[in-house]
Scaffold this motif. Structure first.
Motif, PDB file in Angstrom:
ATOM      1  N   PHE A 111       0.861  -1.194   0.000  1.00  0.00           N
ATOM      2  CA  PHE A 111       0.000   0.000   0.000  1.00  0.00           C
ATOM      3  C   PHE A 111       0.892   1.237   0.000  1.00  0.00           C
ATOM      4  O   PHE A 111       1.961   1.236   0.594  1.00  0.00           O
ATOM      5  CB  PHE A 111      -0.930   0.007   1.221  1.00  0.00           C
ATOM      6  CG  PHE A 111      -0.210   0.038   2.545  1.00  0.00           C
ATOM      7  CD1 PHE A 111       0.146   1.239   3.147  1.00  0.00           C
ATOM      8  CD2 PHE A 111       0.122  -1.155   3.194  1.00  0.00           C
ATOM      9  CE1 PHE A 111       0.817   1.259   4.366  1.00  0.00           C
ATOM     10  CE2 PHE A 111       0.797  -1.145   4.411  1.00  0.00           C
ATOM     11  CZ  PHE A 111       1.142   0.068   5.003  1.00  0.00           C
ATOM     12  N   HIS A 112       0.438   2.261  -0.703  1.00  0.00           N
ATOM     13  CA  HIS A 112       1.198   3.505  -0.786  1.00  0.00           C
ATOM     14  C   HIS A 112       0.315   4.720  -0.555  1.00  0.00           C
ATOM     15  O   HIS A 112       0.721   5.844  -0.826  1.00  0.00           O
ATOM     16  CB  HIS A 112       1.903   3.597  -2.139  1.00  0.00           C
ATOM     17  CG  HIS A 112       2.720   2.383  -2.460  1.00  0.00           C
ATOM     18  ND1 HIS A 112       3.834   2.031  -1.740  1.00  0.00           N
ATOM     19  CD2 HIS A 112       2.545   1.403  -3.389  1.00  0.00           C
ATOM     20  CE1 HIS A 112       4.322   0.901  -2.219  1.00  0.00           C
ATOM     21  NE2 HIS A 112       3.565   0.506  -3.217  1.00  0.00           N
TER      22      HIS A 112
ATOM     23  N   GLU B  76       6.672   7.899   2.930  1.00  0.00           N
ATOM     24  CA  GLU B  76       6.658   7.742   1.474  1.00  0.00           C
ATOM     25  C   GLU B  76       6.064   8.951   0.753  1.00  0.00           C
ATOM     26  O   GLU B  76       6.539   9.351  -0.309  1.00  0.00           O
ATOM     27  CB  GLU B  76       5.865   6.493   1.080  1.00  0.00           C
ATOM     28  CG  GLU B  76       6.586   5.184   1.319  1.00  0.00           C
ATOM     29  CD  GLU B  76       5.849   3.997   0.705  1.00  0.00           C
ATOM     30  OE1 GLU B  76       4.754   4.192   0.140  1.00  0.00           O
ATOM     31  OE2 GLU B  76       6.379   2.876   0.793  1.00  0.00           O
ATOM     32  N   ARG B  77       5.023   9.546   1.331  1.00  0.00           N
ATOM     33  CA  ARG B  77       4.260  10.559   0.602  1.00  0.00           C
ATOM     34  C   ARG B  77       4.634  11.993   0.958  1.00  0.00           C
ATOM     35  O   ARG B  77       4.269  12.922   0.248  1.00  0.00           O
ATOM     36  CB  ARG B  77       2.756  10.351   0.845  1.00  0.00           C
ATOM     37  CG  ARG B  77       2.237   8.998   0.382  1.00  0.00           C
ATOM     38  CD  ARG B  77       0.770   8.823   0.699  1.00  0.00           C
ATOM     39  NE  ARG B  77      -0.082   9.713  -0.099  1.00  0.00           N
ATOM     40  CZ  ARG B  77      -0.502   9.449  -1.318  1.00  0.00           C
ATOM     41  NH1 ARG B  77      -0.150   8.312  -1.907  1.00  0.00           N
ATOM     42  NH2 ARG B  77      -1.283  10.293  -1.971  1.00  0.00           N
TER      43      ARG B  77
ATOM     44  N   ILE C 127      -2.063  14.499   4.450  1.00  0.00           N
ATOM     45  CA  ILE C 127      -0.617  14.275   4.273  1.00  0.00           C
ATOM     46  C   ILE C 127      -0.086  15.130   3.131  1.00  0.00           C
ATOM     47  O   ILE C 127       0.979  15.749   3.236  1.00  0.00           O
ATOM     48  CB  ILE C 127      -0.321  12.783   4.022  1.00  0.00           C
ATOM     49  CG1 ILE C 127      -0.602  11.957   5.282  1.00  0.00           C
ATOM     50  CG2 ILE C 127       1.138  12.583   3.586  1.00  0.00           C
ATOM     51  CD1 ILE C 127      -0.450  10.458   5.092  1.00  0.00           C
ATOM     52  N   GLU C 128      -0.823  15.197   2.030  1.00  0.00           N
ATOM     53  CA  GLU C 128      -0.408  16.039   0.908  1.00  0.00           C
ATOM     54  C   GLU C 128      -0.397  17.512   1.313  1.00  0.00           C
ATOM     55  O   GLU C 128       0.504  18.271   0.923  1.00  0.00           O
ATOM     56  CB  GLU C 128      -1.326  15.815  -0.290  1.00  0.00           C
ATOM     57  CG  GLU C 128      -1.054  16.720  -1.484  1.00  0.00           C
ATOM     58  CD  GLU C 128       0.353  16.624  -2.052  1.00  0.00           C
ATOM     59  OE1 GLU C 128       0.760  17.559  -2.764  1.00  0.00           O
ATOM     60  OE2 GLU C 128       1.066  15.623  -1.778  1.00  0.00           O
ATOM     61  N   THR C 129      -1.370  17.922   2.114  1.00  0.00           N
ATOM     62  CA  THR C 129      -1.401  19.311   2.597  1.00  0.00           C
ATOM     63  C   THR C 129      -0.192  19.598   3.473  1.00  0.00           C
ATOM     64  O   THR C 129       0.425  20.669   3.377  1.00  0.00           O
ATOM     65  CB  THR C 129      -2.698  19.575   3.382  1.00  0.00           C
ATOM     66  OG1 THR C 129      -3.815  19.299   2.541  1.00  0.00           O
ATOM     67  CG2 THR C 129      -2.767  21.010   3.867  1.00  0.00           C
ATOM     68  N   MET C 130       0.162  18.639   4.318  1.00  0.00           N
ATOM     69  CA  MET C 130       1.353  18.802   5.155  1.00  0.00           C
ATOM     70  C   MET C 130       2.599  18.956   4.291  1.00  0.00           C
ATOM     71  O   MET C 130       3.453  19.818   4.545  1.00  0.00           O
ATOM     72  CB  MET C 130       1.490  17.615   6.105  1.00  0.00           C
ATOM     73  CG  MET C 130       2.631  17.746   7.107  1.00  0.00           C
ATOM     74  SD  MET C 130       4.185  17.056   6.541  1.00  0.00           S
ATOM     75  CE  MET C 130       3.993  15.358   7.063  1.00  0.00           C
ATOM     76  N   ARG C 131       2.707  18.122   3.250  1.00  0.00           N
ATOM     77  CA  ARG C 131       3.867  18.202   2.366  1.00  0.00           C
ATOM     78  C   ARG C 131       3.959  19.567   1.687  1.00  0.00           C
ATOM     79  O   ARG C 131       5.024  20.194   1.647  1.00  0.00           O
ATOM     80  CB  ARG C 131       3.797  17.095   1.309  1.00  0.00           C
ATOM     81  CG  ARG C 131       5.054  16.980   0.442  1.00  0.00           C
ATOM     82  CD  ARG C 131       4.817  16.102  -0.776  1.00  0.00           C
ATOM     83  NE  ARG C 131       3.872  16.697  -1.707  1.00  0.00           N
ATOM     84  CZ  ARG C 131       4.176  17.693  -2.560  1.00  0.00           C
ATOM     85  NH1 ARG C 131       5.408  18.182  -2.590  1.00  0.00           N
ATOM     86  NH2 ARG C 131       3.262  18.182  -3.376  1.00  0.00           N
ATOM     87  N   GLN C 132       2.820  20.036   1.162  1.00  0.00           N
ATOM     88  CA  GLN C 132       2.802  21.332   0.489  1.00  0.00           C
ATOM     89  C   GLN C 132       3.092  22.471   1.458  1.00  0.00           C
ATOM     90  O   GLN C 132       3.808  23.420   1.133  1.00  0.00           O
ATOM     91  CB  GLN C 132       1.447  21.547  -0.181  1.00  0.00           C
ATOM     92  CG  GLN C 132       1.177  20.633  -1.362  1.00  0.00           C
ATOM     93  CD  GLN C 132      -0.210  20.841  -1.944  1.00  0.00           C
ATOM     94  OE1 GLN C 132      -0.958  21.734  -1.545  1.00  0.00           O
ATOM     95  NE2 GLN C 132      -0.579  20.005  -2.901  1.00  0.00           N
ATOM     96  N   THR C 133       2.529  22.387   2.651  1.00  0.00           N
ATOM     97  CA  THR C 133       2.769  23.416   3.666  1.00  0.00           C
ATOM     98  C   THR C 133       4.254  23.479   4.013  1.00  0.00           C
ATOM     99  O   THR C 133       4.836  24.556   4.162  1.00  0.00           O
ATOM    100  CB  THR C 133       1.947  23.122   4.931  1.00  0.00           C
ATOM    101  OG1 THR C 133       0.567  23.048   4.593  1.00  0.00           O
ATOM    102  CG2 THR C 133       2.145  24.204   5.988  1.00  0.00           C
TER     103      THR C 133
END
Length: 489
Positions: free
Chosen positions: A200-201, A363-364, A460-466
């Protein structure tokens, strides 16, 4: 290799996984690289870049590099040996390169000989160091650049280049530069998929695996672990991880005085423990938060003093999972009243579930404070702990995912700006606050049915972008926030 629960939870030393544990591992890796050339080394150069250089003094980075270059590894070295090596280095001004191999070479080399370049950030990661060894004629015997990418994980420049070459070959003649970077990730994930029964990813994939196979998140992670090690190794390994967490908290509760580093931060856990024992001898549930706060702060005080801790998934956030696990073992009725077997089952399920969530962050996005701010450390640990607790409390996979999402959603934007580069203020209290958030997130998720508007993948994507948008001043560089607004002494 696929990410394992034992990658996300490792035994190490404080105060920082990325600034202490990672650099020590990098130094030891360089000794492995030298191999048969070790005896020919006559001189050494160490360049330290970006965040490692900027906050290295407060994080014990430079000592960690030197001890790593003696061949020591953070999961194996004991506290007394660590102290002895530091003392010898300080008194003699030398290191014994590769000493742990039994074939060490004594060199005049100290922290002052390192080249520190805090304003130079290498393209791959802000936590970087380059080590070069020379022979008596000045010829280069070996050189490597290492990146400490968070949670004690280290990747070398050579490893990066090898992955890129493979990706270029797979991508063919495509002219998009992004295709190579994407191919690196895709190739890694595809190779992982071949090794795992339930790869899973993303959160969506993880829940899909659970539904298709009628398994919990812990059972999915456990099945994947079985492709790497046997049942006894998994069980005993996880119980050992918990025992080190417990020993860490216990050791801290016995200590008083001040933490090292010059800030004169007083240890509070010892006094709080005595007061709490007197006021709540029977562990009344009304005092649960006081005990959770105590465990989180005790672990992080031990981490701040350079003690033995479990990186979970980083050292700066090492107190959160032990504190929430303490809640699970002492305040969840089915666990508390179920005897030793129920306790062991809860520990295993908690850590496996938390690790599955941690895999998604690693990973993300990132678990490196120097890359995405403290949301990547304390935020991911709070999210992992929330998911682990929801699982132990009987939550469905959907409720577990919801708990993890809630916890991170309310840690978004958290900066990494420790005063003096020490993992003390605001880090110690921040662990206690985040542990409380994790418990509340679990409770909120369990009152629902698992259906919710914002997914874990989206947060998680929001955290990465932030993190990508966050000013470098607030990403473990000691150039902004509390690090510059609070007078050090």
């Amino acid at each position: 290799m696929p990410l394992s629960v034992f990658d996300l939870f490792t035994v190490g030393i404080g105060p920082s996984s990325s600034h202490t544990v990672g650099p020590m591992r990098a130094g030891a890796s360089f000794i492995d690289l030298l191999s048969d050339s070790l005896s020919s080394v006559a001189d050494l150069r160490v360049d330290v870049f970006g965040s490692l250089a900027a906050t290295g003094a407060g994080h014990g980075t430079f000592d960690a590099i030197l001890i790593g270059l003696e061949g020591c590894r953070p999961d194996l070295i004991e506290a007394n040996e660590l102290t002895a090596r530091r003392t010898r280095m300080s008194e003699t001004g030398t290191i014994i390169l590769g000493d742990s191999t039994g074939n060490g070479v004594e060199l005049k080399f100290t922290e002052d000989d390192m080249v520190k370049r805090p304003l130079t950030v290498l393209p791959r990661h802000t936590n970087a160091m380059t080590v070069t060894a020379y022979d008596a004629a000045g010829e280069t015997l070996a050189e490597e650049t290492y990146y400490s990418v968070g949670g004690g994980f280290v990747t070398s420049e050579t490893e990066f280049l090898d992955k890129e070459k493979t990706a270029e070959a797979d991508a063919g003649d495509g002219d998009a530069e992004f295709a190579v970077a994407d191919s690196v990730v895709d190739a890694e994930l595809e190779s992982y998929d071949e090794e795992l029964p339930y790869p899973f990813h993303s959160g969506v994939e993880l829940l899909q695996r659970c539904r298709e196979n009628d398994l919990s998140i812990a059972e999915i992670m456990h099945a994947n672990e079985l492709s790497m090690r046997d049942e006894d190794e998994i069980r005993h390994g996880l119980l050992h991880i918990y025992s080190v967490m417990e020993e860490c908290a216990s050791a801290s509760l016995d200590r008083s005085g001040y933490l090292p580093g010059g800030l004169k931060v007083r240890r509070r856990a010892h006094d709080w423990y005595l007061k709490l024992k007197a006021e709540d001898p029977d562990r009344d549930p009304g005092y649960y938060l006081e005990w959770v706060n105590l465990i989180a702060m005790a672990v992080n005080e031990e981490n701040a003093s350079g003690g033995r801790v479990v990186t979970a998934p980083t050292n700066g956030a090492a107190g959160i999972i032990p504190a929430v696990l303490h809640y699970a073992l002492n305040y969840v009725p089915a666990v508390k009243e179920g005897g030793e077997s129920a306790k062991h089952r809860a520990i295993v399920d908690f850590l496996l579930t938390a690790a599955a969530i941690g895999v998604l962050y690693k990973e993300r996005a990132s678990i490196s404070g120097a890359e995405v701010g403290c949301q990547g450390e304390v935020g991911s640990a709070s999210s992992m702990a929330a998911g682990g607790l929801a699982a132990v409390m009987g939550g469905t996979p959907e409720q577990v995912e919801n708990a993890a999402e809630i916890a991170m959603e309310h840690n978004l934007g958290l900066t990494c700006d420790p005063i003096s580069g020490l993992v003390q203020v605001p880090c110690i209290e921040r662990n206690a606050i985040a542990a409380g958030k994790a418990i509340n997130a679990s409770r909120m998720a369990l009152w629902g049915d698992g259906q919710h508007r914002v997914s874990l993948d989206e947060v998680i994507e929001t955290m990465r972008q932030t993190g990508a948008d966050m000013s470098s001043k607030y990403k473990e560089t000691a150039m902004g926030g509390l690090a510059v607004n609070v007078v050090e002494c």
